[in-house]
Design a protein around this motif. Structure first.
Motif, mmCIF file in Angstrom:
data_model
loop_
_atom_site.group_PDB
_atom_site.id
_atom_site.type_symbol
_atom_site.label_atom_id
_atom_site.label_comp_id
_atom_site.label_asym_id
_atom_site.label_seq_id
_atom_site.Cartn_x
_atom_site.Cartn_y
_atom_site.Cartn_z
ATOM 1 N N VAL A 599 0.975 -1.073 0.309
ATOM 2 C CA VAL A 599 0.023 0.048 0.024
ATOM 3 C C VAL A 599 0.900 1.208 0.004
ATOM 4 O O VAL A 599 1.701 1.377 1.088
ATOM 5 C CB VAL A 599 -1.028 -0.006 1.330
ATOM 6 N N ASN A 600 0.972 1.956 -1.120
ATOM 7 C CA ASN A 600 1.593 2.883 -1.279
ATOM 8 C C ASN A 600 0.998 4.345 -0.885
ATOM 9 O O ASN A 600 -0.049 4.817 -1.677
ATOM 10 C CB ASN A 600 2.420 3.284 -2.638
ATOM 11 N N LEU A 601 1.278 5.093 -0.042
ATOM 12 C CA LEU A 601 0.463 6.245 0.331
ATOM 13 C C LEU A 601 1.391 7.462 -0.198
ATOM 14 O O LEU A 601 2.681 7.688 0.539
ATOM 15 C CB LEU A 601 0.348 6.215 1.946
ATOM 16 N N ILE A 602 1.027 8.281 -1.019
ATOM 17 C CA ILE A 602 1.808 9.602 -1.358
ATOM 18 C C ILE A 602 0.972 10.576 -1.153
ATOM 19 O O ILE A 602 -0.352 10.626 -1.313
ATOM 20 C CB ILE A 602 1.850 9.677 -3.147
ATOM 21 N N VAL A 603 1.501 11.625 -0.335
ATOM 22 C CA VAL A 603 0.858 12.927 -0.074
ATOM 23 C C VAL A 603 1.427 14.226 -0.354
ATOM 24 O O VAL A 603 2.801 14.270 0.075
ATOM 25 C CB VAL A 603 0.747 13.062 1.682
ATOM 26 N N ILE A 604 0.732 14.941 -1.225
ATOM 27 C CA ILE A 604 1.437 16.247 -1.806
ATOM 28 C C ILE A 604 0.369 17.130 -2.153
ATOM 29 O O ILE A 604 -0.718 16.651 -2.826
ATOM 30 C CB ILE A 604 2.335 15.786 -2.914
ATOM 31 N N ASP A 605 0.185 18.155 -1.874
ATOM 32 C CA ASP A 605 -0.628 19.022 -2.352
ATOM 33 C C ASP A 605 -0.789 19.823 -3.730
ATOM 34 O O ASP A 605 0.151 19.366 -4.469
ATOM 35 C CB ASP A 605 -0.838 20.522 -1.445
ATOM 36 N N LYS A 606 -1.832 20.056 -4.309
ATOM 37 C CA LYS A 606 -2.136 20.407 -5.714
ATOM 38 C C LYS A 606 -1.928 21.787 -6.116
ATOM 39 O O LYS A 606 -1.697 22.234 -7.088
ATOM 40 C CB LYS A 606 -3.614 20.106 -5.865
ATOM 41 N N GLN A 607 -2.044 22.848 -5.089
ATOM 42 C CA GLN A 607 -1.797 24.168 -5.344
ATOM 43 C C GLN A 607 -0.375 24.509 -5.797
ATOM 44 O O GLN A 607 0.687 23.690 -5.605
ATOM 45 C CB GLN A 607 -2.164 24.912 -3.783
ATOM 46 N N PRO A 608 -0.139 25.563 -6.404
ATOM 47 C CA PRO A 608 1.175 26.103 -7.010
ATOM 48 C C PRO A 608 2.200 26.247 -5.840
ATOM 49 O O PRO A 608 1.943 26.453 -4.717
ATOM 50 C CB PRO A 608 0.905 27.532 -7.507
ATOM 51 N N GLN A 609 3.358 25.547 -5.780
ATOM 52 C CA GLN A 609 4.354 25.512 -4.831
ATOM 53 C C GLN A 609 5.736 25.728 -5.387
ATOM 54 O O GLN A 609 6.050 25.353 -6.509
ATOM 55 C CB GLN A 609 4.122 24.337 -3.880
ATOM 56 N N LEU A 610 6.601 25.997 -4.523
ATOM 57 C CA LEU A 610 7.976 26.308 -4.853
ATOM 58 C C LEU A 610 8.568 24.766 -5.374
ATOM 59 O O LEU A 610 8.309 24.059 -4.609
ATOM 60 C CB LEU A 610 8.629 26.937 -3.931
ATOM 61 N N GLN A 611 9.370 24.906 -6.326
ATOM 62 C CA GLN A 611 10.204 23.716 -6.906
ATOM 63 C C GLN A 611 11.547 23.525 -6.185
ATOM 64 O O GLN A 611 12.130 24.789 -6.410
ATOM 65 C CB GLN A 611 10.048 23.555 -8.205
ATOM 66 N N TRP A 612 11.922 22.665 -5.772
ATOM 67 C CA TRP A 612 13.268 22.384 -4.847
ATOM 68 C C TRP A 612 14.438 21.893 -5.850
ATOM 69 O O TRP A 612 15.694 22.381 -5.593
ATOM 70 C CB TRP A 612 13.182 21.672 -3.494
ATOM 71 N N LEU A 613 14.168 20.759 -6.394
ATOM 72 C CA LEU A 613 15.177 20.002 -7.045
ATOM 73 C C LEU A 613 15.123 19.601 -8.238
ATOM 74 O O LEU A 613 14.011 19.265 -8.865
ATOM 75 C CB LEU A 613 15.335 18.655 -6.282
ATOM 76 N N ASP A 614 16.193 19.634 -9.028
ATOM 77 C CA ASP A 614 16.046 19.297 -10.586
ATOM 78 C C ASP A 614 15.873 17.735 -10.284
ATOM 79 O O ASP A 614 16.024 16.913 -9.397
ATOM 80 C CB ASP A 614 17.290 19.561 -11.180
ATOM 81 N N MET A 615 15.638 17.266 -11.759
ATOM 82 C CA MET A 615 15.195 15.741 -11.735
ATOM 83 C C MET A 615 16.427 14.812 -11.305
ATOM 84 O O MET A 615 16.134 13.866 -10.473
ATOM 85 C CB MET A 615 14.740 15.311 -13.023
ATOM 86 N N ASP A 616 17.451 15.140 -11.652
ATOM 87 C CA ASP A 616 18.789 14.107 -11.176
ATOM 88 C C ASP A 616 18.808 14.260 -9.527
ATOM 89 O O ASP A 616 18.921 13.078 -8.850
ATOM 90 C CB ASP A 616 20.070 14.774 -11.828
ATOM 91 N N ALA A 617 18.658 15.376 -8.857
ATOM 92 C CA ALA A 617 18.674 15.547 -7.492
ATOM 93 C C ALA A 617 17.372 14.780 -7.126
ATOM 94 O O ALA A 617 17.772 14.261 -5.805
ATOM 95 C CB ALA A 617 18.875 17.212 -6.982
ATOM 96 N N ALA A 618 16.362 15.132 -7.691
ATOM 97 C CA ALA A 618 15.159 14.400 -7.030
ATOM 98 C C ALA A 618 15.117 12.940 -6.986
ATOM 99 O O ALA A 618 14.963 12.286 -6.001
ATOM 100 C CB ALA A 618 14.084 14.892 -7.842
ATOM 101 N N VAL A 619 15.622 12.234 -8.117
ATOM 102 C CA VAL A 619 15.637 10.824 -8.135
ATOM 103 C C VAL A 619 16.695 10.553 -7.217
ATOM 104 O O VAL A 619 16.506 9.406 -6.416
ATOM 105 C CB VAL A 619 16.223 10.380 -9.420
ATOM 106 N N LYS A 620 17.877 11.000 -6.800
ATOM 107 C CA LYS A 620 18.918 10.781 -5.803
ATOM 108 C C LYS A 620 18.155 10.796 -4.453
ATOM 109 O O LYS A 620 18.537 10.126 -3.535
ATOM 110 C CB LYS A 620 20.049 11.794 -6.087
ATOM 111 N N HIS A 621 17.597 11.854 -4.076
ATOM 112 C CA HIS A 621 16.753 12.336 -2.969
ATOM 113 C C HIS A 621 15.680 11.197 -2.702
ATOM 114 O O HIS A 621 15.930 10.505 -1.758
ATOM 115 C CB HIS A 621 16.308 13.506 -2.958
ATOM 116 N N CYS A 622 15.230 10.649 -3.625
ATOM 117 C CA CYS A 622 13.997 9.563 -3.682
ATOM 118 C C CYS A 622 14.539 8.355 -3.121
ATOM 119 O O CYS A 622 14.087 7.358 -2.519
ATOM 120 C CB CYS A 622 12.855 9.701 -4.766
#
Length: 807
Positions: A599-622
């Motif tokens: 059971v994968n629970l993913i929580v994130i809002d839909k409203q406009p929000q600041l973006q922190w990481l480029d994709m390479d950094a995001a993949v590494k972070h995840c």
């Protein structure tokens, strides 16, 4: 009636008697399974557990479905709402040979019968319900209300499959079941299979009458017809006439199902009126009245009215039992202690003539064994009920194609879930041949910023469709219905039969179906212990419109409780992801869509929000699950004075703003920023397989330094999951403390004491920063200014609303 004669009917009755005998044996006996000697107290289990009352009706249905499958080669699965009739389903799986194939020690002989009886509802054995250990089951039926919705989920995109769903009249009183009848409005006979509901009226629950059991037949008829069903009645007491009546009725219903499907697949299903331009509503109405909307399909339903505890003891201790609530569980409760009841049990079991059903070695009479289907056509062996056998991997596009370019962190705002919508749009394109993915959402697909899917797909409805409808079609694959129970239940049935999907909903209202989530995790937990259960696609739940950004809807829409619910289940099947931005969301979603048995629970809002990481950094972070963000820290890889940690998009925003304020106003304070995307990294590895080793945990969070932790959910959850870590008293968690109303976005974090000003103050206080006084006072002044500003201007202060990261 196909291939039906009196001899076959008599043998079907004997087969039914064999199933009833095995059901009673499971409830009562630990020895002497075929009554080769007089029954004695020591042959009886010390604890009598199980439910007899519904079981004879369940077995009657089973034997007739076997006959239908033999005659037509139909692809049929069986779901039982009154899952407490588990011994009946186990008995039938044993009679057709599937049980012994899967569990060879429960062999087709006297020793196997003894083991079959001894294992039922005993330590080290099997549960009392139609549980995951039962071959043929995808629906335990312990928590009532979900049999129909699971059945419909199973037949979506399974055009040849028929799911027979037995609805108990007690279960029919539940809210989810009452809503499930509407599922027929989403069933398209050109591409889907069929559900044959059987409403089993035996009149009673545990200790009282059922509502429908006491209703007039004409009222029940009207109720079911209003839902879109053609009602067929079977009722009686004498077994042989009941067999004849049920056989005839089942053939009629099967023929009706196939006729509906044949016509739909030959001529198309819906007839949609078309108008040039944009006519007025009156003109639309006139045209609709003239042409109609769509073919009105009435699917069959059987109402089976039989006695509770049918063929069991009629009177016990002077009180009526058969046909009453007293037959619900164990009709003879004191067999070991009461000689009269022991004699009654022996007479009851002998009434089925076991010596004529099984030979002296315990093998079923070959004439009866021939009544069961063969191979995968057996309902207990059908591949659809072991969905991993049929699973085809999703043809997923490269999620990196939907990345948001992040040249500099926290300088641009985007709707993160919109990128997931674009990815799912292309997923729908790529599965056009497999047809093994659907999106389930309670009328919120556009609201949740997933609307790009409508470039290639439609909302599904086989009801009325008019030109002013927005992307509605009978062959749509976006399943919108304003019921969390239906959305999640459809998806559960869909994934348990080997397909893939996503359930997206407002965060607060995921609690409506939270118990379903728990039940699904229980099923997965136990399936991991059964090598024959092939892993199935994961149940993916996206929570958006979260508590922190439902400021416009108010307190009723603000609640992060499902995180706590999922935290409480076993780590072997539970995953919780809190991506802080779009690129992390895409990476997480790709992983979840590929996963099995979670059971994968993913929580994130839909409203406009600041973006922190480029994709390479995001993949590494995840992949890491939790990591230090050096660009936001100023400890330069050394020992910090204080740590600011976050889990969740809005907590991340507030932590980053707090870190920025501290860098600006207290530059000598060494701050480390840590972000958590995989919440299950925090507990020790003995608690969850994703848990960080202690050395890694200390590397990230140090051994002794204070940690100010901003969390998306209830703050106590973090304290619970880090239990057992080093010096946990140094973690100071801010999260949702159930303070909400209709207000501004920033006021939500202020009300819950998780604002950047609260976090800044806490970091100064916990670090012992010597020049903290003026900055702490300034933070209090900003909080006071905030209160004045929002009451005067009805929006947040510009310095908060428009904040971005600057060096």
């Amino acid at each position: 009636m196909a291939n039906q004669d009196a001899d076959r009917l008599r043998n079907m009755n004997r087969y039914w008697q064999a199933a009833n005998y095995l059901t009673i044996g499971q409830i009562y006996l630990q020895e002497n399974p075929l009554l080769h000697e007089p029954l004695r107290p020591e042959h009886i289990k010390p604890r009598l557990l199980g439910h007899w009352g519904t079981s004879p009706g369940l077995s009657l249905i089973y034997v007739h479905l076997n006959r239908l499958i033999q005659d037509t080669d139909a692809d049929v699965i069986y779901l039982t709402g009154p899952g407490h009739g588990g011994p009946a389903l186990v008995a039938n799986a044993y009679l057709d040979g599937t049980y012994s194939e899967i569990y060879p020690d429960v062999s087709q002989d006297t020793a196997g019968l003894r083991r079959l009886f001894r294992q039922f509802s005993t330590p080290g054995g099997i549960p009392s319900h139609d549980s995951v250990t039962t071959p043929g089951s995808i629906h335990e039926g312990g928590e009532l209300g979900y049999v129909l919705v699971h059945a419909f989920g199973a037949v979506f995109d399974n055009p040849e499959l028929i799911a027979v769903a037995v609805v108990g009249d007690g279960e029919a009183e539940t809210g989810p079941l009452a809503g499930s009848w509407k599922s027929v409005k989403f069933l398209n006979p050109t591409r889907d299979g069929a559900v044959l509901p059987i409403l089993h009226l035996n009149g009673y629950k545990i200790s009282g009458p059922t509502v429908l059991g006491r209703d007039r037949d004409e009222d029940i008829q009207k109720l079911l017809e209003a839902h879109g069903y053609e009602v067929h009645w079977v009722e009686g007491v004498d077994p042989l006439p009941m067999h004849r009546a049920f056989a005839v009725t089942l053939d009629i219903c099967y023929a009706k199902i196939r006729a509906i499907q044949k016509e739909a697949r030959a001529t198309g299903y819906s007839k949609r009126p078309r108008w040039p331009g944009e006519p007025a509503a009156a003109a639309i109405a006139e045209q609709v009245n003239a042409e109609g909307f769509s073919k009105h399909t009435m699917w069959p339903v059987i109402v089976l009215r039989s006695l509770k505890g049918w063929t069991g003891p009629k009177v016990v201790d002077g009180l009526p039992v058969e046909g009453t609530f007293r037959a619900h569980q164990v009709p003879l409760p004191n067999v070991r202690q009461n000689a009269e009841q022991l004699k009654m049990l022996e007479q009851w079991m002998h009434s089925y003539r076991p010596e004529q059903l099984f030979d002296k070695n315990g093998r079923l009479d070959p004439e009866l064994a021939a009544l069961a289907p063969k191979g995968d056509r057996r309902m207990a062996a059908n591949p659809h009920v072991n969905g991993g056998k049929l699973t085809v991997d999703l043809d997923l596009p490269d999620f990196r194609r939907y990345a948001i370019p992040v040249i500099k962190p926290a300088t641009e705002r985007h709707e993160s879930t919109r990128q997931l919508g674009k990815m799912m749009r292309d997923m729908f394109k790529s599965i056009s041949k497999a047809n093994n993915f659907r999106l389930f959402c309670p009328d919120e697909t556009n609201s949740n910023r997933l609307g790009d899917v409508f470039e290639v797909e439609n909302r599904c409805s086989v009801g009325k469709i008019i030109p002013i409808d927005d992307h509605v079609a009978s062959d749509g694959r976006v399943m919108e219905v304003l019921s969390e129970h239906l959305c999640q239940g459809w998806l559960e049935g869909y994934v348990l039969t080997g397909r893939h999907g996503l359930f997206a909903t407002y965060e607060a209202f995921a609690m409506v179906s939270a118990s379903m989530t728990v039940q699904h995790t229980k099923w997965l937990e136990k399936s991991l212990l059964l090598p024959w259960r092939i892993p199935v696609p994961s149940l993916n739940i996206l929570l958006t419109s979260t508590c922190w950004r439902n400021d416009h809807n108010g307190f009723s829409h603000q609640g992060p409780g499902l995180i706590d619910t999922v935290l409480n289940v076993k780590g072997t099947v539970a995953r919780i992801y809190l991506p802080p931005d779009a690129n992390c969301l895409l990476s997480v979603a790709d992983h979840c869509f590929r996963s099995r048995n979670y059971v994968n629970l993913i929580v994130i809002d839909k409203q406009p929000q600041l973006q922190w990481l480029d994709m390479d950094a995001a993949v590494k972070h995840c992949v890491a699950g939790v990591s230090i963000w050096p660009w936001a820290s100023n400890d330069h890889g050394g020992e910090p004075d204080v740590l600011l940690a976050s889990a969740g998009d809005i907590p991340t925003l507030e932590v980053m703003a707090a870190a920025w304020l501290l860098r600006k106003h207290a530059p000598s304070l060494k701050v480390r920023v840590v972000n958590v995307v995989d919440l299950m990294c925090l507990p020790p590895p003995v608690i969850h397989p994703h848990g960080l080793g202690e050395a890694k945990f200390i590397e990230l969070f140090t051994r002794t330094k204070p940690v100010v932790f901003a969390f998306h959910g209830y703050q106590r959850a973090v304290h619970a999951i880090i239990h057992g870590r080093t010096n946990t008293e140094r973690f100071h968690v801010r999260g949702f403390i159930d303070e909400g109303t209709t207000t501004t976005p920033f006021d939500m974090v202020v009300r819950n004491k998780m604002s950047r000003f609260h976090l800044c103050t806490e970091a100064l206080r916990r670090s012992g920063y010597p020049q903290a006084g003026p900055l702490m006072e300034w933070c209090q002044e900003m909080l006071a200014k905030h209160q004045t500003y929002i009451r005067e201007h009805f929006e947040d202060m510009p310095e908060v609303r428009d904040w971005v990261w600057t060096d």
